[in-house]
Design a protein around this motif. Structure first.
Motif, PDB file in Angstrom:
ATOM      1  N   ALA A 188      21.248  37.325  72.028  1.00 54.00           N
ATOM      2  CA  ALA A 188      22.367  38.247  71.792  1.00 54.00           C
ATOM      3  C   ALA A 188      21.812  39.658  71.815  1.00 54.00           C
ATOM      4  N   HIS A 189      22.309  40.486  72.692  1.00 53.80           N
ATOM      5  CA  HIS A 189      21.752  41.825  72.866  1.00 53.80           C
ATOM      6  C   HIS A 189      22.520  42.816  71.994  1.00 53.80           C
ATOM      7  N   TRP A 190      21.997  43.034  70.798  1.00 53.47           N
ATOM      8  CA  TRP A 190      22.640  43.903  69.833  1.00 53.47           C
ATOM      9  C   TRP A 190      21.892  45.212  69.738  1.00 53.47           C
ATOM     10  N   ARG A 191      22.606  46.319  69.754  1.00 51.88           N
ATOM     11  CA  ARG A 191      21.979  47.600  69.574  1.00 51.88           C
ATOM     12  C   ARG A 191      22.781  48.426  68.573  1.00 51.88           C
ATOM     13  N   PRO A 192      22.813  48.016  67.307  1.00 50.85           N
ATOM     14  CA  PRO A 192      23.508  48.799  66.312  1.00 50.85           C
ATOM     15  C   PRO A 192      22.853  50.158  66.152  1.00 50.85           C
ATOM     16  N   PRO A 193      23.574  51.174  65.596  1.00 47.83           N
ATOM     17  CA  PRO A 193      23.050  52.534  65.517  1.00 47.83           C
ATOM     18  C   PRO A 193      21.685  52.624  64.853  1.00 47.83           C
ATOM     19  N   ALA A 194      21.467  51.895  63.755  1.00 43.61           N
ATOM     20  CA  ALA A 194      20.187  51.996  63.053  1.00 43.61           C
ATOM     21  C   ALA A 194      19.039  51.546  63.955  1.00 43.61           C
ATOM     22  N   MET A 195      19.302  50.525  64.783  1.00 37.15           N
ATOM     23  CA  MET A 195      18.256  50.041  65.677  1.00 37.15           C
ATOM     24  C   MET A 195      18.021  51.018  66.816  1.00 37.15           C
ATOM     25  N   ARG A 196      19.089  51.697  67.275  1.00 43.74           N
ATOM     26  CA  ARG A 196      18.900  52.683  68.329  1.00 43.74           C
ATOM     27  C   ARG A 196      17.956  53.786  67.868  1.00 43.74           C
ATOM     28  N   ARG A 197      18.129  54.203  66.626  1.00 42.98           N
ATOM     29  CA  ARG A 197      17.273  55.269  66.104  1.00 42.98           C
ATOM     30  C   ARG A 197      15.825  54.811  66.012  1.00 42.98           C
ATOM     31  N   ASP A 198      15.611  53.501  65.824  1.00 42.48           N
ATOM     32  CA  ASP A 198      14.264  52.983  65.645  1.00 42.48           C
ATOM     33  C   ASP A 198      13.673  52.397  66.922  1.00 42.48           C
ATOM     34  N   SER A 199      14.379  52.554  68.028  1.00 43.63           N
ATOM     35  CA  SER A 199      13.984  51.840  69.235  1.00 43.63           C
ATOM     36  C   SER A 199      12.629  52.291  69.776  1.00 43.63           C
ATOM     37  N   ARG A 200      12.137  53.465  69.364  1.00 44.39           N
ATOM     38  CA  ARG A 200      10.844  53.923  69.863  1.00 44.39           C
ATOM     39  C   ARG A 200       9.683  53.382  69.038  1.00 44.39           C
ATOM     40  N   HIS A 201       9.977  52.673  67.948  1.00 40.56           N
ATOM     41  CA  HIS A 201       8.910  52.118  67.128  1.00 40.56           C
ATOM     42  C   HIS A 201       8.163  51.031  67.889  1.00 40.56           C
ATOM     43  N   GLU A 259      26.584  24.471  68.908  1.00 36.70           N
ATOM     44  CA  GLU A 259      27.949  25.006  68.998  1.00 36.70           C
ATOM     45  C   GLU A 259      28.191  26.051  67.914  1.00 36.70           C
ATOM     46  N   SER A 260      27.684  25.806  66.709  1.00 36.88           N
ATOM     47  CA  SER A 260      27.904  26.730  65.600  1.00 36.88           C
ATOM     48  C   SER A 260      27.205  28.057  65.830  1.00 36.88           C
ATOM     49  N   LEU A 261      25.971  28.008  66.327  1.00 35.43           N
ATOM     50  CA  LEU A 261      25.249  29.247  66.625  1.00 35.43           C
ATOM     51  C   LEU A 261      25.952  30.046  67.719  1.00 35.43           C
ATOM     52  N   LEU A 262      26.353  29.370  68.764  1.00 40.40           N
ATOM     53  CA  LEU A 262      27.039  30.065  69.857  1.00 40.40           C
ATOM     54  C   LEU A 262      28.372  30.644  69.386  1.00 40.40           C
ATOM     55  N   ALA A 263      29.103  29.889  68.562  1.00 40.12           N
ATOM     56  CA  ALA A 263      30.381  30.378  68.043  1.00 40.12           C
ATOM     57  C   ALA A 263      30.166  31.613  67.171  1.00 40.12           C
ATOM     58  N   THR A 264      29.098  31.626  66.373  1.00 43.69           N
ATOM     59  CA  THR A 264      28.832  32.770  65.512  1.00 43.69           C
ATOM     60  C   THR A 264      28.444  33.989  66.327  1.00 43.69           C
ATOM     61  N   VAL A 265      27.653  33.790  67.376  1.00 46.43           N
ATOM     62  CA  VAL A 265      27.316  34.899  68.276  1.00 46.43           C
ATOM     63  C   VAL A 265      28.588  35.501  68.868  1.00 46.43           C
ATOM     64  N   LYS A 266      29.469  34.639  69.368  1.00 43.79           N
ATOM     65  CA  LYS A 266      30.709  35.122  69.985  1.00 43.79           C
ATOM     66  C   LYS A 266      31.598  35.833  68.968  1.00 43.79           C
ATOM     67  N   LEU A 267      31.680  35.281  67.754  1.00 49.82           N
ATOM     68  CA  LEU A 267      32.477  35.909  66.707  1.00 49.82           C
ATOM     69  C   LEU A 267      31.930  37.294  66.374  1.00 49.82           C
ATOM     70  N   ALA A 268      30.614  37.402  66.223  1.00 48.34           N
ATOM     71  CA  ALA A 268      30.003  38.691  65.894  1.00 48.34           C
ATOM     72  C   ALA A 268      30.325  39.734  66.952  1.00 48.34           C
ATOM     73  N   GLN A 269      30.401  39.317  68.206  1.00 48.24           N
ATOM     74  CA  GLN A 269      30.706  40.246  69.295  1.00 48.24           C
ATOM     75  C   GLN A 269      32.128  40.794  69.196  1.00 48.24           C
ATOM     76  N   GLU A 270      33.003  40.081  68.493  1.00 48.04           N
ATOM     77  CA  GLU A 270      34.398  40.502  68.385  1.00 48.04           C
ATOM     78  C   GLU A 270      34.673  41.323  67.131  1.00 48.04           C
ATOM     79  N   LEU A 271      33.685  41.447  66.257  1.00 51.44           N
ATOM     80  CA  LEU A 271      33.880  42.134  64.984  1.00 51.44           C
ATOM     81  C   LEU A 271      33.186  43.483  64.983  1.00 51.44           C
ATOM     82  N   GLY A 272      33.753  44.407  64.199  1.00 50.86           N
ATOM     83  CA  GLY A 272      33.066  45.643  63.895  1.00 50.86           C
ATOM     84  C   GLY A 272      32.617  45.614  62.451  1.00 50.86           C
ATOM     85  N   PRO A 273      31.851  46.621  62.004  1.00 49.09           N
ATOM     86  CA  PRO A 273      31.475  46.694  60.589  1.00 49.09           C
ATOM     87  C   PRO A 273      32.721  46.633  59.707  1.00 49.09           C
TER      88      PRO A 273
END
Length: 266
Positions: free
Chosen positions: A8-21, A130-144
Motif C-alpha cells: 500500500a503506497h501511503w504518503r501521509p504529510p508527516a512521512m512526506r516531511r521525513d522522506s529524506r531521512h 481477504e481481511s488484510l486486503l479489505a482493510t487496505v481498501k477501506l483505509a484508501q477510502e477514509l481520511g483522518p
C-alpha cells in the motif's frame, strides 16, 4: 512455503516531511531480518509495506519489530478495526486506563475507538488475506477522523463497563458503513456500533463489576477526577488492525496486526 504480500503506497504529510531521512536506518530499526521470521513491516521512504508468510505451522505476521509473531489459527480467533490516539492524548488516556484497570483488577489495554469489531478469522489463509486486503481498501477510502469524547458512562457488558462516549459524527458514521461494506455487509446503509451503548466510544476499563452500586460509584469517581476526558479531542490518522481473541480473559494477549494510514483520494 507460500509467501504473499500486500503493498500500500501511503504518503501521509508527516512521512512526506521525513522522506529524506535514511531509509536503511528506518529499516534496520523497525524490522527484524532473522531467518524464520514470519513477516515484517517497515517504513521505506514513506511507503508502508506488509509482508505476510504462511508456513506449515499456520499463518503468522511480523510487524514493526514486534518481539513475537502473531498466530491466527486459534479456534474462535477474531480481529477488530480501531481508531487510536497518538502523542499527548495517547499518553493521557493510556495512563487513565492503566490506573483505573489496576485499581479494579482488570487488564490494561491500548486506548482506542472501535470502528468495527468481532470480525471472525475462521477460514485460515484465505480469510486473513481477504481481511488484510479489505482493510487496505477501506483505509484508501477514509481520511483522518476527528474524535471527540463526551461523558463517562457504563453498561452491563465487560467491554463497555466503563467508557467515554464519542460524538457520532458524519465522518465516523461514514467510516463505519464503509467498514461494514468491506467486511460482509455490502449493502450497509446505516452506522451500527456495538450494543448496549450503540455509539462509538472509548473504553476506560474492561471489567465485570460485582454490583451495580460499585459500577455507578466508579463512573462518578472517574467523571469527577478525570473530568478532562469529557471534551477531549484527537485525530485518528491510521486504521489499526488488532487481533482481539478470547473475551475478557484474552485481553492481555491482544496484539496489533498492522497500522494502515488513512487518506482520502481527491
Amino acid at each position: 512455503r507460500i509467501v504473499w504480500a500486500v503493498f500500500a503506497h501511503w504518503r501521509p504529510p508527516a512521512m512526506r516531511r521525513d522522506s529524506r531521512h535514511n531509509v536503511d536506518a528506518k529499516l534496520s530499526k523497525n524490522a527484524d531480518h532473522r531467518p524464520g521470521n514470519a513477516a515484517w513491516m517497515a517504513l521505506l521512504g514513506g511507503t508502508a509495506t506488509t509482508v505476510v508468510a504462511i508456513g506449515s505451522c499456520g499463518l503468522a505476521l511480523w510487524c514493526s519489530g514486534e518481539s513475537s509473531a502473531l498466530t491466527f489459527d486459534a479456534p474462535g480467533a477474531t480481529m477488530s478495526l480501531w481508531l487510536m490516539p497518538t502523542g499527548d492524548e495517547y499518553v493521557r488516556l493510556h495512563d487513565v486506563i492503566a490506573r483505573r484497570s489496576a485499581s479494579l483488577g482488570g487488564p490494561a489495554f491500548e486506548p482506542h475507538v472501535t470502528l468495527l469489531g468481532g470480525l471472525a478469522l475462521d477460514g485460515g489463509e484465505v480469510r486473513i488475506k481477504e481481511s488484510l486486503l479489505a482493510t487496505v481498501k477501506l483505509a484508501q477510502e477514509l481520511g483522518p477522523i476527528k474524535i471527540k469524547c463526551n461523558g463517562i458512562a457504563g453498561f452491563d457488558q465487560w467491554h463497555q463497563a466503563l467508557l467515554a462516549t464519542v460524538e457520532n459524527t458524519d465522518d465516523l458514521k461514514r467510516a463505519n458503513v464503509l467498514a461494514q461494506r468491506h467486511f460482509g455487509t455490502p449493502n450497509a446503509m446505516e452506522a451500527q456500533f456495538a450494543p448496549p451503548v450503540r455509539l462509538p466510544h472509548l473504553s476506560l476499563v474492561y471489567a465485570e463489576f460485582p454490583t451495580v452500586e460499585l459500577q455507578n460509584a466508579t463512573i462518578r469517581k472517574v467523571a469527577e477526577e478525570d473530568r478532562w476526558i469529557a471534551g477531549l479531542t484527537f485525530t485518528a490518522s491510521a486504521l489499526s488492525m488488532w487481533l482481539t481473541t478470547g473475551g475478557l480473559a484474552g485481553v492481555p494477549q491482544w496484539r496489533k496486526i498492522a497500522d494502515f494510514p488513512v487518506w482520502r483520494r481527491s
